[in-house]
Design an enzyme around this catalytic site. Structure first.
Site, PDB file in Angstrom:
ATOM      1  N   LYS A  75       0.863  -1.195   0.000  1.00 31.03           N
ATOM      2  CA  LYS A  75       0.000   0.000   0.000  1.00 31.03           C
ATOM      3  C   LYS A  75       0.890   1.233   0.000  1.00 31.03           C
ATOM      4  O   LYS A  75       1.246   1.788   1.041  1.00 31.03           O
ATOM      5  CB  LYS A  75      -0.925  -0.007   1.212  1.00 31.03           C
ATOM      6  CG  LYS A  75      -2.061   1.022   1.099  1.00 31.03           C
ATOM      7  CD  LYS A  75      -2.986   0.684  -0.063  1.00 31.03           C
ATOM      8  CE  LYS A  75      -4.122   1.659  -0.195  1.00 31.03           C
ATOM      9  NZ  LYS A  75      -4.970   1.379  -1.355  1.00 31.03           N
ATOM     10  N   SER A 119      -8.685  -0.449  -4.864  1.00 31.23           N
ATOM     11  CA  SER A 119      -8.894  -0.083  -3.471  1.00 31.23           C
ATOM     12  C   SER A 119     -10.388   0.043  -3.199  1.00 31.23           C
ATOM     13  O   SER A 119     -11.123  -0.923  -3.294  1.00 31.23           O
ATOM     14  CB  SER A 119      -8.118   1.194  -3.140  1.00 31.23           C
ATOM     15  OG  SER A 119      -7.781   1.200  -1.773  1.00 31.23           O
TER      16      SER A 119
END
Length: 587
Positions: free
Chosen positions: A190, A386
């Protein structure tokens, strides 16, 4: 004195009434202009359809912010309406060919691929396509490569250098300013927070970026190879060697078919149309031709497949044009659930994510749709990552384009502290008095304490685990199986299919057919949501609403808008974010 007050009040009332009349007349004039502009243009025989894509192409027509300071009330055609218009031109005997003028083309990779497919289909019945540009970007050349003849300006060329990624890192600058970015994230890949905590890419980020960029590049080269009949290996050598330095190089390496000015490109069109050099070309642009395209929808059919376009950043609230407002979409999905005529729903996702809370609210409504017995199919556009993937994972089936960017299953929180900067640079300090350890809450003017940091990291991890459970439930995978391909890692559509994050590679049309099949219906009509107001209505709302200043600022910033919007998104972040770590451009 009384007469004076009467005179003043009468004058004020007159000004107000006059302003109202002027505004009303102005809107009437705009409305008249708009209605006359909507009249279909008569198309003659032996006509060429001219296509230009100098504006961003939304998924759904008019789903973009409207500038109230522009009196352009024309429709902003969405991708799928553009494709339908090209299909109509294919079947129209009066349209003999297409003229592509791709200067300044701006579009995503999956969008460009969909346009390519529509153009390839157009040529199947023997109709021609001629492309011209002063300078082909990599994106515009990708679309132009399907043309029967590709022409470039003598002083132009083809920008063909391969794909690259450049990420700015701000940590050193923030350190010098005394601004402390307090970062909490879940997922080794991430990378959205890396510019604020590192001075270069992590090894995990470098690995994932190299893999998805190479995968995108491979698809790009293979498609051009097929259209231009040039081996992909040769195309790679051309790019690696910077061999296309001018128009002559592009011709020598067979990337274009001719070098010429636009008048010479038009002469080529005349030859294909069987016209003399002095004859005028009958030409119609995409928007004008679209006005005459009749819908083949049979409104007698009661059963519907709803297509919900979810494009842009995911935020709380109602959202603006081109964004996904959580509250707005929750209401919409709830309405579809209660509508007996809606038998199935397709969620068309083109979003890098955003608010984790808003994503979860919409995920819940998609689950309730399924519990109501209405199949849900997700269709992915340029990006469904996401928070965008959060929406898709609840669907019964997921379709992606080969070069869709998806995954990025991870979350983060980002909170700046100005305490040190204010103390060291400005001389401002704060003193506090509280009733408990956490009474002040989180703010910009103090560093987060170790105890608060532990709580924030635990909250971030908890939301990540919730994200994993949502994907696990939707994809019928164990938590550990999802975690293995999650951790914020980004995938292409093709790779996502291999690792079970999507079911099929296909476009929106295939997703709609799949949804109807799951619902067990053969006759149905498609209804698109959300309803988008036409440009005139939006312009009136902008004039009378609170958005004028925002749009004026955006119009002044011009090419700085992408950076301004990123700062604005960071400023508007609420809670933990499920967001793609970069902005994708195809140019």
């Amino acid at each position: 004195m009384g007469k004076f007050l009467q005179f003043v009040l009468a004058s004020c009332l007159g000004v107000i009434l006059a302003s109202g009349v002027v505004f009303g007349l102005g809107m009437l004039v705009v409305g008249k202009i708009a209605s006359s502009a909507d009249a279909p243009k008569k198309v003659k025989a032996n006509t060429v359809l001219k296509l230009t894509f100098s504006e961003v192409i939304p998924e759904k027509t008019n789903n973009i912010p409207v500038d109230p300071y522009s009196f352009d009330t024309s429709k902003k055609l969405g991708l799928h309406e553009i494709i339908e218009t090209i299909r109509a031109a294919k079947e129209d005997d009066k349209i003999n060919g297409i003229y592509l003028n791709l200067d300044g083309m701006r579009t995503g990779r999956a969008t460009a691929a969909s346009l390519r497919e529509a153009l390839i289909d157009f040529k199947e019945d023997g109709k021609f396509i001629v492309a011209y540009s002063e300078l082909y970007s990599q994106g515009s050349y990708y679309v132009a490569s399907v043309a029967d003849k590709v022409i470039v300006n003598p002083l132009g060329g083809v920008d063909f250098l391969g794909f690259g990624v450049q990420i700015p890192f701000f940590k050193d600058m923030l350190d010098r300013l005394g601004i402390k970015m307090q970062v909490y994230y879940a997922g080794d890949f991430k990378s959205a927070t890396e510019p604020f905590r590192l001075d270069k890419m992590s090894e995990e980020n470098r690995l994932q970026t190299r893999e998805y960029v190479e995968s995108m590049y491979r698809l790009y080269l293979n498609d051009i190879s097929e259209s231009r009949d040039i081996p992909a290996s040769k195309l790679r050598k051309i790019a690696n060697g910077y061999l296309l330095r001018n128009a002559e190089d592009a011709l020598d390496y067979e990337m274009v078919d001719a070098i010429g000015y636009e008048d010479q490109a038009l002469d080529e069109l005349r030859d294909l149309l069987g016209l003399d050099k002095s004859d005028k070309i009958s030409e119609v642009n995409l928007l004008d031709y679209n006005k005459g395209v009749k819908s083949n929808t049979d409104y007698k059919i009661k059963d519907k497949v709803a297509v919900v376009f979810a494009e842009g950043e995911i935020n709380m609230g109602e959202g603006d044009g081109g964004t996904i407002g959580g509250d707005k979409y929750v209401k919409l999905l709830r309405k579809l659930r209660k509508n007996d005529k809606i038998k199935a729903v397709v969620i068309r996702v083109n979003s890098p994510g955003g608010s984790a809370l808003a994503s979860d609210m919409m995920w819940r409504e998609i689950k309730l749709l399924k519990e109501e017995g209405k199949p849900v199919v997700a269709s992915m556009g340029d990006v469904a990552a996401s928070g965008g993937y959060y929406l898709a994972c609840a669907a019964d089936s997921i379709f992606a384009e080969p070069n869709t960017v998806t995954g990025s299953i991870g979350v983060f929180s980002l909170i700046p502290s100005l305490e040190n900067m204010l103390r060291e640079k400005v001389g401002i300090t704060f003193d506090t008095l509280t009733t408990g350890r956490f009474s002040l809450g989180l703010g910009l003017f103090k560093d987060i304490s170790p105890a608060e940091g532990t709580i924030l990291q635990e909250a971030t991890d908890e939301i990540y685990e919730t994200f994993l459970s949502r994907v696990s439930d939707g994809r019928k995978m164990s938590r550990d199986e999802v975690h293995k391909v999650a951790q914020g890692r980004v995938w292409t559509g093709l790779k996502a299919k291999e690792i079970n994050l999507v079911d099929e590679i296909g476009d929106l049309e295939r997703a709609i057919a799949a949804a109807a099949n799951l619902a067990g219906i053969e006759k149905y009509r498609v209804s698109e949501y959300p309803a988008i107001k036409d440009p005139v209505q939006q312009m009136i709302e902008q004039f009378t609403g609170q958005k004028n200043a925002k749009v004026l600022v955006e119009s002044e910033l011009n090419e700085l808008i992408p950076y301004y919007k990123q700062i604005k998104h960071i400023k508007s972040m609420e809670g933990v974010q499920a967001r793609l770590p970069f902005v994708l451009e195809f140019n």
